[in-house]
Design an enzyme around this catalytic site. Sequence first.
Site, PDB file in Angstrom:
ATOM      1  N   THR A 294      -1.132   0.755   6.395  1.00  0.00           N
ATOM      2  CA  THR A 294       0.107   0.326   5.756  1.00  0.00           C
ATOM      3  C   THR A 294      -0.206  -0.702   4.677  1.00  0.00           C
ATOM      4  O   THR A 294      -1.261  -1.337   4.686  1.00  0.00           O
ATOM      5  CB  THR A 294       1.068  -0.343   6.747  1.00  0.00           C
ATOM      6  OG1 THR A 294       0.516  -1.610   7.165  1.00  0.00           O
ATOM      7  CG2 THR A 294       1.333   0.537   7.947  1.00  0.00           C
ATOM      8  N   ASP A 295       0.724  -0.870   3.753  1.00  0.00           N
ATOM      9  CA  ASP A 295       0.665  -2.039   2.889  1.00  0.00           C
ATOM     10  C   ASP A 295       1.011  -3.257   3.744  1.00  0.00           C
ATOM     11  O   ASP A 295       1.440  -3.125   4.902  1.00  0.00           O
ATOM     12  CB  ASP A 295       1.629  -1.878   1.713  1.00  0.00           C
ATOM     13  CG  ASP A 295       1.179  -2.651   0.484  1.00  0.00           C
ATOM     14  OD1 ASP A 295       0.435  -3.640   0.640  1.00  0.00           O
ATOM     15  OD2 ASP A 295       1.575  -2.287  -0.624  1.00  0.00           O
ATOM     16  N   ALA A 296       0.829  -4.444   3.190  1.00  0.00           N
ATOM     17  CA  ALA A 296       0.955  -5.672   3.975  1.00  0.00           C
ATOM     18  C   ALA A 296       2.314  -5.769   4.668  1.00  0.00           C
ATOM     19  O   ALA A 296       3.350  -5.832   4.010  1.00  0.00           O
ATOM     20  CB  ALA A 296       0.736  -6.886   3.086  1.00  0.00           C
ATOM     21  N   GLY A 297       2.283  -5.763   5.989  1.00  0.00           N
ATOM     22  CA  GLY A 297       3.498  -5.956   6.766  1.00  0.00           C
ATOM     23  C   GLY A 297       4.446  -4.786   6.780  1.00  0.00           C
ATOM     24  O   GLY A 297       5.578  -4.910   7.291  1.00  0.00           O
TER      25      GLY A 297
END
Length: 768
Positions: A294-297
């Site tokens: 995933t992208d951050a968070g």
Amino acid sequence: MKASHTRRRLALAGGTSLALLAAASACAAQAAAPLSDAAVRARADALIAQMTPEEKAGQITQYFDFTSAPDEAKRVTGEMAAGRAGSLLFVTDPAELDRLQHIAVEQTRLKIPLLFGFDVIHGLRTIMPVPIAMAASWDPKLAEDGQSVAASEARAIGLHWAFAPMVDIARDPRWGRIVEGAGEDPYLGSAMAAAQVRGFQGAYIGSPGHIIAGPKHFAGYGGALGGRDYDEVNLSDSELWNVYLKPFKAAVDAGAGNIMSAYMGLNGTPASGNRWLLTDVLRKSWGFKGFVVTDAGAAHDLMTHGFAADNQDAGVRALTAGVDMEMAPPFGESAFKTLPQSLADGKITTAQLDEAVRTVLETKIRMGLFEHPYVDVKAAQRVLDDPDHRVTARIAAERTAVLLRNEGGLLPLDRKGVKSIAVLGPLADSKRDTLGPWVFDQNNDETVTVLAGIKAKVGAGVRVDYSAGVSIPPRMFPSIFETGPMAAAPRVTVDDDTEIQRAVKLARAADIAVLVLGEGWSMAGEQASRSSFDLPGRQQELLDAVTATGKPVIVLLMSARPLELKGRKPQALMDIWYPGSQGGAAVANLLFGEVSPGGKLPYTWPRDIGQVPLPYAHLTSFQPKTAEQRYWNEPNSPLYPFGYGLSYSTFAFSNLRIDKARVALNEAVPVSVDVKNIGARKADEVAQLYIHQRYGTAARPVRELKGFQRITLNPGESRTVHFLLKPEDLSYWASSTRSFVQDQTVFDVFAGDDSTASLTGSFEVKQP
């Protein structure tokens, strides 16, 4: 690799079975060659069999490690030492990377090495021009070479994985992250995506001196409403398959080892929880074998989207959609940390969890991390200091510049005829802005600004005066990269009134004025969308005042999107983007004609922001003869078309040849065109091939790029450029059939130097 050394590394990997010994011996025998899929899987499965649910969840969790945030660093180190972290990001000090890896390999129960990732977007120490600039070169080999340099530097210091290339199509230049991609066209974007994957990864995953490529953001992120970063995306099936997914497919076909999922909602479903996207398309349709992060968070934020009920539900939804690793939110709560509880609750199966863990372990095995986990700090410095890297950066900056205007042949400058130059503008001597966004560890000693490049080029015999002219204004809302642990250099700040007057005085006293204008580095990239294309701050006022002197004016634009220059136009205008470490040296070579600009625009340049999005590849609309009159107050044509760019020479296209007037379905079509340099200088031209399908299952765009070649010609030299239109170039996704189709129809073919090319021919596709 000696057998004893292999067995020692095997022990560190936590395995003692005969199967693992055999796999390790095979690795030793093959040395640098890649392991077979079966051998890799056997080795991964042997480790999985020993892991607890908590260790499995940790193995597929990636944490930010900010050395400037000691409390967070302590928390992350604790998770890592307990075997509950499989990857870290944002560490770039070789000694620190080595220290952390020693903890993972020597202190955890299973001795599994960490996978270190970082935003290696357009270089690590040696900074290349930004990716949109590399696309403007129309030279995929250049992009491959640039990322190969970046990969060698990254691998040398202990990094294994780049969160790049960004292959999102961007048809709305208000979107700040247009700087990271290849612009508006899927054909050009696909070529650049595949080239960058090859540059990062080499011949195979684990190639010496290379790292894992991580194409992002899957998928459709560049289609955000209003060009507003993070906002929802609503795309038709036709747009998805024919435009936005194509560069990702090219990256997967090139062997990308990782895919990053996007933040935003796609057609109502968040991309990081979208099983159709991550499993049905990516894995089942395309056969992707790597891991999805995933992208951050973005897993945790499935709650923010109103998609997941709570953090545990977010972890379940991301995992079952097809996410293999969560990039946990910095300073936040990991969703994948809840997976052991979800397993106990029966919300996920052991097989689902193991499959994600397997993809990560297989990547580590292919990268050779169990055999060679540590950093050779001394060797790393030698790689970082390699002077050939700076040569690559300079050549890249030379080949990416796009000459937009050159009235009266002002450029190139005559070194003998110019005795004084006024170099003006807030970006002319700013090292930080020359490098552009996504640079976290700038090397000021190596960065060559435009001012420095010009001074070095002309020497003591030419007077060079400088004024910043005006300040780069602050953003209304600061960038995430301007604050906190990622804070970078301050912006250029002067007394605008005083400096404008000084700049005008210097221009009047000089033979020529060179203005370096545009957007500061933090005005492009993530969280850098904007609602206008005006020059920021008082730069337009500076430009007006300098052009009013009547002196010859050259404007060098440093930005990643189209900008509006109002009032009296300068005689020469060149887009130099954010040109990187050797940008100033390259610009000086361009200004004085040591090289001729040959770059072409990778997007359409509108007259006004009210026109966007304005892709060249649009459908023929109702009343096409009045297409220029869509607005009552000004023409709807672009200021500069897609593929546009001038040269210091002139080229003629002729003799377009299509080998066959009629071809069968699934038959390739050879096309050729002659290009001649009819000017007086050696220079580059980009021969471009476009097609238009006249009729079929669905209406098709007025023109679509289907081939290009950048060539160098001496004065008077001619060359025949050959293209091959393959069946897939003549096929497309049709919404009515929900499938790819190739029609029996007539195609028009256009060849020339931009998307308005007038040299044309046609052929028919007809089943015998």
